[in-house]
Design a protein around this motif. Structure first.
Motif, PDB file in Angstrom:
ATOM      1  N   LEU A  53       0.831  -1.208   0.000  1.00 32.76           N
ATOM      2  CA  LEU A  53       0.000   0.000   0.000  1.00 32.76           C
ATOM      3  C   LEU A  53       0.866   1.259   0.000  1.00 32.76           C
ATOM      4  CD1 LEU A  53      -2.751  -1.092   2.551  1.00 32.76           C
ATOM      5  CD2 LEU A  53      -3.076  -0.658   0.093  1.00 32.76           C
ATOM      6  N   ALA A  54       1.951   1.243   0.767  1.00 33.86           N
ATOM      7  CA  ALA A  54       2.846   2.401   0.818  1.00 33.86           C
ATOM      8  C   ALA A  54       3.491   2.654  -0.544  1.00 33.86           C
ATOM      9  CB  ALA A  54       3.923   2.196   1.886  1.00 33.86           C
ATOM     10  N   VAL A  55       3.975   1.607  -1.194  1.00 34.26           N
ATOM     11  CA  VAL A  55       4.618   1.760  -2.499  1.00 34.26           C
ATOM     12  C   VAL A  55       3.595   2.193  -3.548  1.00 34.26           C
ATOM     13  CG1 VAL A  55       5.836   0.534  -4.356  1.00 34.26           C
ATOM     14  CG2 VAL A  55       6.495   0.166  -1.969  1.00 34.26           C
ATOM     15  N   ALA A  56       2.398   1.598  -3.538  1.00 35.23           N
ATOM     16  CA  ALA A  56       1.361   1.921  -4.524  1.00 35.23           C
ATOM     17  C   ALA A  56       0.815   3.337  -4.357  1.00 35.23           C
ATOM     18  CB  ALA A  56       0.228   0.905  -4.443  1.00 35.23           C
ATOM     19  N   SER A  57       0.957   3.897  -3.173  1.00 35.30           N
ATOM     20  CA  SER A  57       0.440   5.249  -2.945  1.00 35.30           C
ATOM     21  C   SER A  57       1.545   6.299  -2.813  1.00 35.30           C
ATOM     22  CB  SER A  57      -0.431   5.269  -1.687  1.00 35.30           C
ATOM     23  OG  SER A  57       0.336   4.962  -0.543  1.00 35.30           O
ATOM     24  N   GLY A  58       2.791   5.867  -2.796  1.00 33.87           N
ATOM     25  CA  GLY A  58       3.897   6.805  -2.627  1.00 33.87           C
ATOM     26  C   GLY A  58       3.967   7.363  -1.217  1.00 33.87           C
ATOM     27  N   ALA A  59       3.610   6.567  -0.246  1.00 33.25           N
ATOM     28  CA  ALA A  59       3.547   7.012   1.148  1.00 33.25           C
ATOM     29  C   ALA A  59       4.815   6.591   1.904  1.00 33.25           C
ATOM     30  CB  ALA A  59       2.297   6.438   1.814  1.00 33.25           C
ATOM     31  N   THR A  60       4.657   6.328   3.188  1.00 32.40           N
ATOM     32  CA  THR A  60       5.760   5.912   4.052  1.00 32.40           C
ATOM     33  C   THR A  60       5.564   4.456   4.444  1.00 32.40           C
ATOM     34  OG1 THR A  60       5.982   8.147   4.897  1.00 32.40           O
ATOM     35  CG2 THR A  60       6.931   6.408   6.233  1.00 32.40           C
ATOM     36  N   ALA A  61       6.592   3.626   4.268  1.00 35.19           N
ATOM     37  CA  ALA A  61       6.520   2.210   4.624  1.00 35.19           C
ATOM     38  C   ALA A  61       6.981   2.015   6.064  1.00 35.19           C
ATOM     39  CB  ALA A  61       7.389   1.376   3.686  1.00 35.19           C
ATOM     40  N   LEU A  62       6.346   1.108   6.745  1.00 34.05           N
ATOM     41  CA  LEU A  62       6.717   0.735   8.103  1.00 34.05           C
ATOM     42  C   LEU A  62       6.735   1.942   9.048  1.00 34.05           C
ATOM     43  CD1 LEU A  62       9.594  -1.694   7.097  1.00 34.05           C
ATOM     44  CD2 LEU A  62       7.215  -2.293   7.590  1.00 34.05           C
ATOM     45  N   ASP A  63       5.879   2.907   8.768  1.00 34.70           N
ATOM     46  CA  ASP A  63       5.753   4.139   9.561  1.00 34.70           C
ATOM     47  C   ASP A  63       7.051   4.926   9.667  1.00 34.70           C
ATOM     48  OD1 ASP A  63       3.042   3.796  10.075  1.00 34.70           O
ATOM     49  OD2 ASP A  63       3.436   2.564  11.843  1.00 34.70           O
ATOM     50  N   ALA A  64       8.024   4.674   8.792  1.00 38.54           N
ATOM     51  CA  ALA A  64       9.305   5.359   8.958  1.00 38.54           C
ATOM     52  C   ALA A  64      10.060   5.649   7.666  1.00 38.54           C
ATOM     53  CB  ALA A  64      10.209   4.529   9.871  1.00 38.54           C
ATOM     54  N   ILE A  65       9.806   4.914   6.575  1.00 42.66           N
ATOM     55  CA  ILE A  65      10.662   5.018   5.393  1.00 42.66           C
ATOM     56  C   ILE A  65       9.867   5.563   4.207  1.00 42.66           C
ATOM     57  CG2 ILE A  65      12.222   3.794   3.837  1.00 42.66           C
ATOM     58  CD1 ILE A  65      12.436   1.613   6.041  1.00 42.66           C
ATOM     59  N   PRO A  66      10.132   6.790   3.765  1.00 39.06           N
ATOM     60  CA  PRO A  66       9.462   7.318   2.571  1.00 39.06           C
ATOM     61  C   PRO A  66       9.860   6.478   1.355  1.00 39.06           C
ATOM     62  CG  PRO A  66      10.693   9.053   3.716  1.00 39.06           C
ATOM     63  CD  PRO A  66      11.070   7.748   4.343  1.00 39.06           C
ATOM     64  N   VAL A  67       8.884   6.122   0.527  1.00 37.81           N
ATOM     65  CA  VAL A  67       9.165   5.236  -0.605  1.00 37.81           C
ATOM     66  C   VAL A  67       9.273   5.958  -1.934  1.00 37.81           C
ATOM     67  CG1 VAL A  67       8.114   3.248   0.533  1.00 37.81           C
ATOM     68  CG2 VAL A  67       6.741   4.662  -1.005  1.00 37.81           C
ATOM     69  N   GLY A  68       9.044   7.267  -1.954  1.00 43.13           N
ATOM     70  CA  GLY A  68       9.120   8.012  -3.212  1.00 43.13           C
ATOM     71  C   GLY A  68       7.793   7.987  -3.942  1.00 43.13           C
ATOM     72  N   PRO A  69       7.836   8.226  -5.251  1.00 40.51           N
ATOM     73  CA  PRO A  69       6.584   8.304  -6.015  1.00 40.51           C
ATOM     74  C   PRO A  69       5.851   6.957  -6.054  1.00 40.51           C
ATOM     75  CG  PRO A  69       8.467   8.336  -7.494  1.00 40.51           C
ATOM     76  CD  PRO A  69       9.019   8.419  -6.095  1.00 40.51           C
ATOM     77  N   ALA A  70       4.547   7.034  -6.212  1.00 42.93           N
ATOM     78  CA  ALA A  70       3.721   5.829  -6.297  1.00 42.93           C
ATOM     79  C   ALA A  70       4.125   4.996  -7.514  1.00 42.93           C
ATOM     80  CB  ALA A  70       2.248   6.216  -6.396  1.00 42.93           C
ATOM     81  N   ARG A  71       4.149   3.664  -7.328  1.00 44.54           N
ATOM     82  CA  ARG A  71       4.511   2.735  -8.395  1.00 44.54           C
ATOM     83  C   ARG A  71       3.585   1.533  -8.366  1.00 44.54           C
ATOM     84  NH1 ARG A  71       8.863   4.120  -5.640  1.00 44.54           N
ATOM     85  NH2 ARG A  71       9.267   2.100  -4.745  1.00 44.54           N
ATOM     86  N   PRO A  72       3.456   0.817  -9.497  1.00 41.98           N
ATOM     87  CA  PRO A  72       2.602  -0.372  -9.523  1.00 41.98           C
ATOM     88  C   PRO A  72       3.121  -1.453  -8.582  1.00 41.98           C
ATOM     89  CG  PRO A  72       3.198   0.282 -11.754  1.00 41.98           C
ATOM     90  CD  PRO A  72       4.020   1.112 -10.811  1.00 41.98           C
ATOM     91  N   VAL A  73       2.203  -2.139  -7.923  1.00 41.19           N
ATOM     92  CA  VAL A  73       2.521  -3.239  -7.023  1.00 41.19           C
ATOM     93  C   VAL A  73       1.597  -4.400  -7.361  1.00 41.19           C
ATOM     94  CG1 VAL A  73       2.416  -4.037  -4.626  1.00 41.19           C
ATOM     95  CG2 VAL A  73       3.274  -1.756  -5.134  1.00 41.19           C
TER      96      VAL A  73
END
Length: 174
Positions: A53-73
């Motif tokens: 969900l974090a990668v698909a939305s470009g959010a933060t993974a594991l409440d700590a790591i920004p993942v950058g722009p949204a990408r297909p998952v």
């Protein structure tokens, strides 16, 4: 091709120049195919879904790591059905946040292929497959992800099924 045709030397390897890794979760999970394994009830499915969900939305993974722009998952949620997966997404995202359009998932896989049917029952665990490409594929399953498959009504169990008759070949790798 025999196994001997695949043998390479240290000199060959030393002369290679590889592009830097692309990261789904920087410093933790490289893009590509990944398996999350562990003991039963350790939270693997929840963790894979949260990261997806974090990668698909470009959010933060594991409440700590920004993942950058949204990408297909592509999430292989092989122990879940549509209802459970939706409930878990709502739990992680909140009731008012839409599930990211770049999150695609499969809930059933069969030997020699895969099915997007929502019936669960497989003993495998979840896997997240993020990519910067727009047409991923998995193993011998060739689907035009992340494009949505057409809905084909519901099964007797009330779960939505998807038609596999409209699939088109996708690239062998992504």
């Amino acid at each position: 091709m025999s196994i001997l045709d695949r043998v390479r030397s240290g000199s060959w390897l030393d002369g290679q120049h590889f592009a830097p890794l692309d990261w789904a979760v920087p410093g933790l999970i490289p893009e590509g195919f990944g398996l999350l394994t562990g003991a039963p009830k350790a939270g693997k499915s929840w963790a894979a879904l949260g990261i997806g969900l974090a990668v698909a939305s470009g959010a933060t993974a594991l409440d700590a790591i920004p993942v950058g722009p949204a990408r297909p998952v592509l999430l292989l949620a092989l122990e879940d059905g549509d209802r459970r997966l939706q409930g878990r997404c709502r739990s992680l995202l909140g009731e008012q946040t839409p599930i990211p359009a770049l999150l695609d998932y499969v809930t059933e896989a069969t030997p020699g292929g895969c099915s997007t049917s929502s019936a669960s029952g497989s003993r495998s665990t979840a896997a997240v497959v993020p990519s910067s490409s727009s047409t991923p594929s998995v193993g011998s399953c060739r689907r035009p992800w992340p494009a949505r498959l057409p809905t084909n009504g519901t099964t007797g169990s009330g779960r939505t099924s998807r038609s596999s008759s409209t699939s088109t070949p996708a690239p062998a790798s992504w």
